[in-house]
Design an enzyme around this catalytic site. Structure first.
Site, PDB file in Angstrom:
ATOM      1  N   CYS A 194       0.828  -1.204   0.000  1.00 47.33           N
ATOM      2  CA  CYS A 194       0.000   0.000   0.000  1.00 47.33           C
ATOM      3  C   CYS A 194       0.861   1.253   0.000  1.00 47.33           C
ATOM      4  O   CYS A 194       1.641   1.486   0.928  1.00 47.33           O
ATOM      5  CB  CYS A 194      -0.912  -0.013   1.225  1.00 47.33           C
ATOM      6  SG  CYS A 194      -1.753   1.543   1.527  1.00 47.33           S
TER       7      CYS A 194
ATOM      8  N   TYR B 148      -7.002   4.765  -9.691  1.00 48.97           N
ATOM      9  CA  TYR B 148      -6.802   3.854  -8.554  1.00 48.97           C
ATOM     10  C   TYR B 148      -7.727   2.643  -8.651  1.00 48.97           C
ATOM     11  O   TYR B 148      -7.283   1.499  -8.496  1.00 48.97           O
ATOM     12  CB  TYR B 148      -7.054   4.621  -7.252  1.00 48.97           C
ATOM     13  CG  TYR B 148      -6.971   3.768  -6.012  1.00 48.97           C
ATOM     14  CD1 TYR B 148      -5.775   3.168  -5.651  1.00 48.97           C
ATOM     15  CD2 TYR B 148      -8.081   3.574  -5.196  1.00 48.97           C
ATOM     16  CE1 TYR B 148      -5.686   2.389  -4.507  1.00 48.97           C
ATOM     17  CE2 TYR B 148      -7.995   2.801  -4.053  1.00 48.97           C
ATOM     18  CZ  TYR B 148      -6.796   2.211  -3.712  1.00 48.97           C
ATOM     19  OH  TYR B 148      -6.714   1.439  -2.581  1.00 48.97           O
TER      20      TYR B 148
ATOM     21  N   GLU C 276       1.488  -0.313  -7.116  1.00 45.48           N
ATOM     22  CA  GLU C 276       1.488   0.960  -6.409  1.00 45.48           C
ATOM     23  C   GLU C 276       2.926   1.315  -6.058  1.00 45.48           C
ATOM     24  O   GLU C 276       3.611   0.549  -5.379  1.00 45.48           O
ATOM     25  CB  GLU C 276       0.636   0.873  -5.140  1.00 45.48           C
ATOM     26  CG  GLU C 276      -0.833   0.618  -5.410  1.00 45.48           C
ATOM     27  CD  GLU C 276      -1.692   0.704  -4.158  1.00 45.48           C
ATOM     28  OE1 GLU C 276      -1.208   1.227  -3.123  1.00 45.48           O
ATOM     29  OE2 GLU C 276      -2.844   0.247  -4.212  1.00 45.48           O
TER      30      GLU C 276
ATOM     31  N   ASP D 154      -3.505  -7.310   2.040  1.00 51.54           N
ATOM     32  CA  ASP D 154      -3.674  -6.641   0.755  1.00 51.54           C
ATOM     33  C   ASP D 154      -3.213  -7.597  -0.341  1.00 51.54           C
ATOM     34  O   ASP D 154      -2.024  -7.906  -0.443  1.00 51.54           O
ATOM     35  CB  ASP D 154      -2.852  -5.352   0.703  1.00 51.54           C
ATOM     36  CG  ASP D 154      -3.390  -4.278   1.628  1.00 51.54           C
ATOM     37  OD1 ASP D 154      -4.602  -4.283   1.895  1.00 51.54           O
ATOM     38  OD2 ASP D 154      -2.598  -3.431   2.079  1.00 51.54           O
TER      39      ASP D 154
ATOM     40  N   TYR E  24       0.033  -4.944  -5.348  1.00 47.92           N
ATOM     41  CA  TYR E  24       0.763  -4.898  -4.081  1.00 47.92           C
ATOM     42  C   TYR E  24       2.100  -5.638  -4.151  1.00 47.92           C
ATOM     43  O   TYR E  24       2.734  -5.858  -3.130  1.00 47.92           O
ATOM     44  CB  TYR E  24      -0.087  -5.485  -2.957  1.00 47.92           C
ATOM     45  CG  TYR E  24      -1.366  -4.729  -2.730  1.00 47.92           C
ATOM     46  CD1 TYR E  24      -1.350  -3.412  -2.288  1.00 47.92           C
ATOM     47  CD2 TYR E  24      -2.610  -5.323  -2.972  1.00 47.92           C
ATOM     48  CE1 TYR E  24      -2.526  -2.706  -2.088  1.00 47.92           C
ATOM     49  CE2 TYR E  24      -3.798  -4.621  -2.773  1.00 47.92           C
ATOM     50  CZ  TYR E  24      -3.745  -3.320  -2.332  1.00 47.92           C
ATOM     51  OH  TYR E  24      -4.911  -2.628  -2.133  1.00 47.92           O
TER      52      TYR E  24
ATOM     53  N   CYS F 147      -2.367   1.786   7.284  1.00 50.22           N
ATOM     54  CA  CYS F 147      -1.007   1.520   6.820  1.00 50.22           C
ATOM     55  C   CYS F 147      -0.805   0.024   6.864  1.00 50.22           C
ATOM     56  O   CYS F 147      -0.731  -0.561   7.941  1.00 50.22           O
ATOM     57  CB  CYS F 147       0.021   2.228   7.696  1.00 50.22           C
ATOM     58  SG  CYS F 147       1.725   1.854   7.240  1.00 50.22           S
TER      59      CYS F 147
ATOM     60  N   CYS G 258      18.825  -5.676   7.196  1.00 51.04           N
ATOM     61  CA  CYS G 258      19.405  -5.763   5.858  1.00 51.04           C
ATOM     62  C   CYS G 258      20.881  -5.405   5.908  1.00 51.04           C
ATOM     63  O   CYS G 258      21.237  -4.365   6.464  1.00 51.04           O
ATOM     64  CB  CYS G 258      18.665  -4.836   4.899  1.00 51.04           C
ATOM     65  SG  CYS G 258      19.329  -4.831   3.235  1.00 51.04           S
TER      66      CYS G 258
END
Length: 226
Positions: free
Chosen positions: A56, A87, A99, A134, A139, A202, A211
């Site tokens: 998202c 959208y 997105e 999602d 996504y 969110c 990472c």
């Protein structure tokens, strides 16, 4: 965010299946809600651009506007077929787009490797065409590169982070790395959505695996959690 209500699952459309779109760009915001900078600013001399997809785009954009050295952020659609999609069209899965967040940044303050670290650590890149609840190709995880140097850094980071994720029990990374294609601005209300709606949805979250990219980053390179 709209997901399976409008989605068609996790299959990319063919060119014949894709929606036709439109010639004219969608209306969008004139200025960045937080900085006031023109949203369609050219990349200033000495700065660079980057583009990422990690779920998202509301939450993703917030991650990047919080990074010290990022000058401008904007959300939109890319890596698909349909020109100037809306959208709702993107959420059908029939445009092929994901997105994305486009970032303009100062490499003297924050390196591309630093941005890659923000990218990898703030979503789960092993989920294919989804992030959490999602679901859909819009996504999917992606790094869209503007230079050969960015492409090399992205590929190296994918390999390095993949090893960390495997050691932590995760599956293979599904993130696509490819040259950036046209960026289509999302509608006005999507731009800096979580600045306008601080309690808004969110849907992104990291794996908790660090990472090994940009660990000697310039101060403030990693964005705080949402």
């Amino acid at each position: 965010m709209l997901n399976t209500l409008f989605g068609r699952g996790a299959r990319m459309p063919t060119t014949d299946e894709a929606l036709p779109g439109r010639v004219d760009p969608l209306p969008t915001a004139e200025n960045h809600f937080l900085s006031g900078l023109p949203l369609k600013s050219a990349v200033p001399p000495g700065m660079e651009e980057a583009m990422f997809a990690m779920g998202c785009f509301w939450g993703v954009e917030r991650k990047f506007w919080q990074v010290h050295g990022v000058w401008l952020t904007m959300v939109g659609y890319s890596a698909g077929i349909t020109p100037n999609p809306t959208y709702k069209e993107t959420c059908t899965g029939l445009t092929g787009h994901t997105e994305v967040v486009r970032v303009i940044y100062d490499p003297q303050i924050v390196s591309y490797e630093d941005l890659l670290r923000v990218f990898w650590e703030n979503h789960d890149p092993t989920q294919g065409n989804r992030q959490g609840n999602d679901v859909g190709t819009q996504y999917r995880s992606g790094i869209y590169t503007y230079t050969p140097a960015q492409a090399a850094a992205a590929e190296a980071s994918r390999a390095a982070y993949g090893e960390r994720l495997r050691a932590a029990g995760y599956g293979a990374i599904t993130t696509e790395v490819q040259p950036a294609s046209e960026f289509y601005f999302a509608e006005d209300y999507h731009q800096q959505y979580l600045a306008k709606n601080p309690e808004g949805y969110c849907g992104i979250g990291g794996t908790g695996v660090s990472c090994p990219v940009g660990l000697a980053a310039a101060g403030g390179a990693s964005a705080p959690s949402a």
